[in-house]
Design an enzyme around this catalytic site. Structure first.
Site, PDB file in Angstrom:
ATOM      1  N   GLU A  37       0.828  -1.214   0.000  1.00 44.95           N
ATOM      2  CA  GLU A  37       0.000   0.000   0.000  1.00 44.95           C
ATOM      3  C   GLU A  37       0.860   1.261   0.000  1.00 44.95           C
ATOM      4  O   GLU A  37       0.557   2.235  -0.694  1.00 44.95           O
ATOM      5  CB  GLU A  37      -0.947   0.016   1.205  1.00 44.95           C
ATOM      6  CG  GLU A  37      -1.968  -1.112   1.249  1.00 44.95           C
ATOM      7  CD  GLU A  37      -3.044  -1.008   0.165  1.00 44.95           C
ATOM      8  OE1 GLU A  37      -3.037  -0.043  -0.607  1.00 44.95           O
ATOM      9  OE2 GLU A  37      -3.884  -1.932   0.097  1.00 44.95           O
ATOM     10  N   ARG A  94       0.729   3.733  -3.297  1.00 49.53           N
ATOM     11  CA  ARG A  94       0.086   5.034  -3.063  1.00 49.53           C
ATOM     12  C   ARG A  94       1.108   6.141  -2.831  1.00 49.53           C
ATOM     13  O   ARG A  94       1.011   7.222  -3.412  1.00 49.53           O
ATOM     14  CB  ARG A  94      -0.852   4.960  -1.850  1.00 49.53           C
ATOM     15  CG  ARG A  94      -1.941   3.904  -2.012  1.00 49.53           C
ATOM     16  CD  ARG A  94      -2.982   4.002  -0.918  1.00 49.53           C
ATOM     17  NE  ARG A  94      -3.760   2.766  -0.829  1.00 49.53           N
ATOM     18  CZ  ARG A  94      -5.014   2.691  -0.403  1.00 49.53           C
ATOM     19  NH1 ARG A  94      -5.635   3.781  -0.002  1.00 49.53           N
ATOM     20  NH2 ARG A  94      -5.644   1.539  -0.343  1.00 49.53           N
ATOM     21  N   ASP A 121      -5.265  -9.819  -8.109  1.00 48.77           N
ATOM     22  CA  ASP A 121      -5.588  -8.954  -9.243  1.00 48.77           C
ATOM     23  C   ASP A 121      -4.388  -8.274  -9.909  1.00 48.77           C
ATOM     24  O   ASP A 121      -4.100  -8.480 -11.094  1.00 48.77           O
ATOM     25  CB  ASP A 121      -6.626  -7.888  -8.828  1.00 48.77           C
ATOM     26  CG  ASP A 121      -6.270  -7.153  -7.515  1.00 48.77           C
ATOM     27  OD1 ASP A 121      -5.230  -7.471  -6.910  1.00 48.77           O
ATOM     28  OD2 ASP A 121      -7.047  -6.270  -7.117  1.00 48.77           O
ATOM     29  N   GLU A 165     -11.955   0.896 -10.328  1.00 46.36           N
ATOM     30  CA  GLU A 165     -11.611  -0.023 -11.435  1.00 46.36           C
ATOM     31  C   GLU A 165     -12.483   0.140 -12.679  1.00 46.36           C
ATOM     32  O   GLU A 165     -11.980   0.104 -13.807  1.00 46.36           O
ATOM     33  CB  GLU A 165     -11.649  -1.483 -10.946  1.00 46.36           C
ATOM     34  CG  GLU A 165     -10.529  -1.859  -9.983  1.00 46.36           C
ATOM     35  CD  GLU A 165     -10.731  -1.332  -8.570  1.00 46.36           C
ATOM     36  OE1 GLU A 165     -11.878  -0.954  -8.216  1.00 46.36           O
ATOM     37  OE2 GLU A 165      -9.751  -1.290  -7.799  1.00 46.36           O
ATOM     38  N   THR A 194      -0.781   0.678 -10.314  1.00 45.52           N
ATOM     39  CA  THR A 194      -2.106   0.159  -9.942  1.00 45.52           C
ATOM     40  C   THR A 194      -2.885   1.136  -9.056  1.00 45.52           C
ATOM     41  O   THR A 194      -4.033   0.891  -8.717  1.00 45.52           O
ATOM     42  CB  THR A 194      -1.997  -1.236  -9.283  1.00 45.52           C
ATOM     43  OG1 THR A 194      -3.297  -1.823  -9.200  1.00 45.52           O
ATOM     44  CG2 THR A 194      -1.352  -1.154  -7.906  1.00 45.52           C
TER      45      THR A 194
HETATM   46  C1  DMJ Z   1      -6.261   0.650  -4.934  1.00 46.68           C
HETATM   47  O1  DMJ Z   1      -5.472   0.843  -3.843  1.00 46.68           O
HETATM   48  C2  DMJ Z   1      -5.525  -0.001  -6.061  1.00 46.68           C
HETATM   49  O2  DMJ Z   1      -6.204   0.187  -7.254  1.00 46.68           O
HETATM   50  C3  DMJ Z   1      -5.320  -1.461  -5.834  1.00 46.68           C
HETATM   51  O3  DMJ Z   1      -4.728  -2.074  -6.942  1.00 46.68           O
HETATM   52  C4  DMJ Z   1      -6.635  -2.140  -5.567  1.00 46.68           C
HETATM   53  N1  DMJ Z   1      -7.356  -1.506  -4.522  1.00 46.68           N
HETATM   54  C5  DMJ Z   1      -7.498  -0.066  -4.535  1.00 46.68           C
HETATM   55  C6  DMJ Z   1      -8.679   0.458  -5.314  1.00 46.68           C
HETATM   56  O4  DMJ Z   1      -9.770  -0.302  -5.354  1.00 46.68           O
END
Ligand code: DMJ
Length: 688
Positions: A319, A323, A452, A587, A676
């Site tokens: 995370e 982020r 994912d 998403e 992501t």
């Molecule tokens: C985000 O932190 C990122 O997109 C991660 O890959 C999946 N979860 C959240 C958003 O849903």
């Protein structure tokens, strides 16, 4: 006080003189007349988010001054007027007659434009009805929307002027460029030429300059509506609507959670996770891209004066990488300001202890102050998505700092996972052990939570590195075959294509909203030369993800759906009680952005627009911020959860903006790859 029509209130009737106000500024109106609901007329429902019972009329009985023998009869009024008229001098009478005649003439002259104007209003109303997915529950909001909308469409030149105004302080670009790092790709300037630029700054500069001219033509997404032989341009500025949403979210964060991880908008407070200003950092590049320069500058000041990673705090490796590290790196690329690179390097270095494990598969948690790392208390496993979705960021950090340690650590993870036993047709299990380096909990396969972004990063690393790392591509292509063979099914009755899950050979028709990253990733692969049937599958899955929103009563998707597969099912989608929440996730909007970029099919934008409106309707908190909700099936009481996730600003709103922008060079998908968490990182220049 009487509501005459949307927003017009007669607020006084004294001595036969009517005073009319728009109602938006009627002080105390909301609390005085709708005491149960605390509705903020400029923003939306607050408090318990219940609409008030509808009140069309609020009447006031007023007694005029000096009304002693007033009886309001027609005869009394006629006599009184006639007496007043007779008392006027000849000059006064002539003046009044002249003014009335002049007003009549003006009225006749402006008649055509007035009728045109009202015709325009009718078309706007019709368009809204056509797009309305659900019965309108909160009737006041559409009325206010119309009030805030320009009634007469601006001319292109007016739009251009307005667009040019909104690009933020002109000095800012130059200021940031001057502070930019001196990299080997820098281009020295001659006197009188443009200021110093390096290649990454140049990218955003070009986009910004081009944007200024282009934006004027493109920023207003104007669907044409034909009616009775002539067309009318509906003046909804979707880009501006996204900026408004961002400003509103930021307002709450700034007021109640400044410098904290997450806003709790209902309780007007905050939540801490890592204690690192998560939302602020996640949102930095969004502000830059949306041209919210004032907000960006405030946040930058916080980063330079307040942000410190020298803290005795446990952070989650994945995370904090996607982020914070991702956010800092992309902001550095967009602005050229080395402040962000320095911070990124500091954090990246502090995260490295996570890789000190017997297997070199990293632990999930790191104490960035103490330099120690550990798995969660209850297991020595890490999740597969977490250890395989930090690569874009660490690889980029190595390239920028010329320090190979970061890339070496994450590449080793990929090489190990590439060779591991326990996959099924390229699909990976969800857990991996940090001691043995082996997959655990074998036989469970999903493209949702815990796996994912493994698939997403196979493709994106291959693109980032210039499509040379064939092992990554092979794993990606093989995994997609695995998806088609094991997880792809059609629902009943409408044959929506969906991706389910596999548990020890048993198929489950369960699909997380998280899986909706897949249409976008498939489309990106097809754009970069992978088989065309990937794009076909992307389109089918995109439709399904949209339906996950459209079939809910609020028009917002739940966290998880179960698809019906039995012949004769009534609906395609079932939602279990525990899965009805919506966390403002990105998403689907992300995939809509990719699909629109590559196909230019306007329906993807319209779907996105519906979703944005529903976020505004059901998750916007009047005092600032947006909240995740518990129940997407109850438009009367969606049940706010009192949390605004950082990815709503970092990802969801950014992808909305990119979806509605017509400038394909604004973060071109041939030059950038998004991590992501929606932070754009450059495709390596050697790769192009
Ligand atoms: C985000 O932190 C990122 O997109 C991660 O890959 C999946 N979860 C959240 C958003 O849903």
């Amino acid at each position: 006080m009487e509501i005459l029509q949307e927003g017009l209130y007669v607020v006084a009737a004294l001595d036969n003189v009517l005073t009319i106000d728009t109602g938006l500024h009627a002080v105390g109106f909301e609390h005085a007349h709708f005491p149960h609901c605390a509705y903020d007329f400029t923003e939306g429902w607050a408090g318990d988010m219940h609409p008030p019972s509808r009140k069309d009329f609020v009447s006031l009985t007023l007694t005029g001054q000096g009304s002693g023998n007033y009886n309001n009869s027609k005869q009394w009024r006629r006599q009184s007027c006639w007496r007043k008229w007779k008392r006027l001098s000849r000059l006064q009478r002539n003046l009044i007659l002249f003014t009335v005649a002049l007003m009549l003439l003006c009225g006749i002259a402006t008649y055509p434009s007035v009728t045109e104007h009202f015709r325009g209003l009718t078309v706007v109303a019709k368009e809204e009805g056509d797009h309305a997915l659900k019965p309108v529950v909160h009737e006041v909001q559409p009325a206010l929307d119309k009030l805030n909308r320009p009634l007469v469409p601006e001319s292109p030149s007016e739009k251009q002027k307005r667009a040019a105004h909104k690009r933020g302080p002109p000095g800012l670009q130059n200021r940031l460029q001057k502070k930019g790092n001196v990299s080997d790709t820098q281009v020295e300037k001659e006197e009188g030429e443009k200021p110093l630029v390096n290649w990454h700054v140049a990218m955003i500069d070009q986009a910004t300059e081009r944007g200024t001219a282009k934006e004027a033509a493109n920023k207003v997404d104007v669907p044409e509506v034909e009616q009775e032989g002539h067309s009318h341009k509906e003046p909804v500025d979707r880009l501006e609507a996204v900026r408004d949403a961002f400003r509103h979210a930021w307002k709450g964060y700034k007021e109640f959670a400044w410098g904290k991880d997450e806003l709790r908008p209902m309780s007007k407070s905050y939540g801490e996770w890592f204690g690192l200003g998560l939302t602020l950092i996640d949102a930095l590049d969004t502000m830059w891209i949306l041209n919210l320069k004032k907000e960006f500058e405030e946040a930058k000041t916080w980063v330079s004066t307040e942000l410190s990673f020298n803290k005795n705090v446990d952070v989650n490796l994945f995370e904090s990488t996607i982020r914070i590290l991702g956010g800092l790196l992309s902001t550095y690329h967009l602005t050229g300001d080395t402040l962000f690179l320095d911070k990124a390097k500091d954090l990246g270095t502090r995260l490295m202890p996570a890789f000190n494990t017997p297997s070199k598969i990293p632990y999930s948690d790191v104490n960035i102050g103490k330099g120690t790392a550990h798995p969660p208390r209850w297991t020595s496993d890490s999740t597969v998505a977490e250890v395989t979705s930090i690569q874009l960021e660490f690889r980029e950090l190595s390239r920028l700092t010329q320090d190979t340690r970061y890339q070496a650590a994450v590449d080793e993870v990929m090489q190990k996972v590439h060779k591991l036993e326990g996959k099924q047709d390229g699909l990976v299990p969800m857990f991996i052990n940090t001691n043995s380096g082996q997959f655990t909990h074998l036989g469970m396969f999903t493209l949702g939570a815990r796996a994912d972004s493994y698939y997403e990063y196979l493709l994106k690393q291959w693109i980032q590195g210039g499509k040379k790392e064939t092992a990554l591509l092979e794993d990606y292509l093989q995994a997609l075959e695995g998806v088609k063979k094991n997880l792809l099914k059609k629902s009943s009755p409408n044959r929506l294509t969906f991706v389910g899950e596999l548990a020890h050979g048993r198929f489950s028709p369960k699909m997380d909203h998280l899986v909706c990253f897949l249409p976008g990733t498939l489309a990106l692969g097809a754009h970069h030369g992978l088989p065309a049937d990937h794009m076909e599958l992307a389109k089918q899955l995109m439709e399904t993800c949209y339906q996950m929103y459209a079939q809910m009563e609020t028009g917002l998707s739940p966290e998880i759906v179960h698809f019906n597969m039995h012949e004769g099912s009534i609906g395609d989608v079932d939602v279990k009680l525990a899965d009805r929440h919506n966390l403002l996730r990105p998403e689907t909007v992300e995939s809509l952005f990719y699909l629109y970029r590559f196909t230019k099919d306007r329906k993807y934008r319209d779907w996105g627009w519906e979703i944005l409106q529903n976020f505004n309707k059901y998750t916007k908190v009047s005092t600032g911020g947006y909240t995740s909700i518990n129940n997407v099936r109850d438009p009367e009481y969606p049940s706010p959860r009192d949390k605004m996730e950082s990815f709503f600003l970092g990802e969801t709103l950014k992808y909305f903006y990119l979806l509605f922008s017509d400038d394909p060079e604004l973060l071109s998908l041939d030059k950038y790859v998004f991590n992501t968490e929606a932070h754009p990182l450059p495709i390596w220049p050697t790769a192009q």
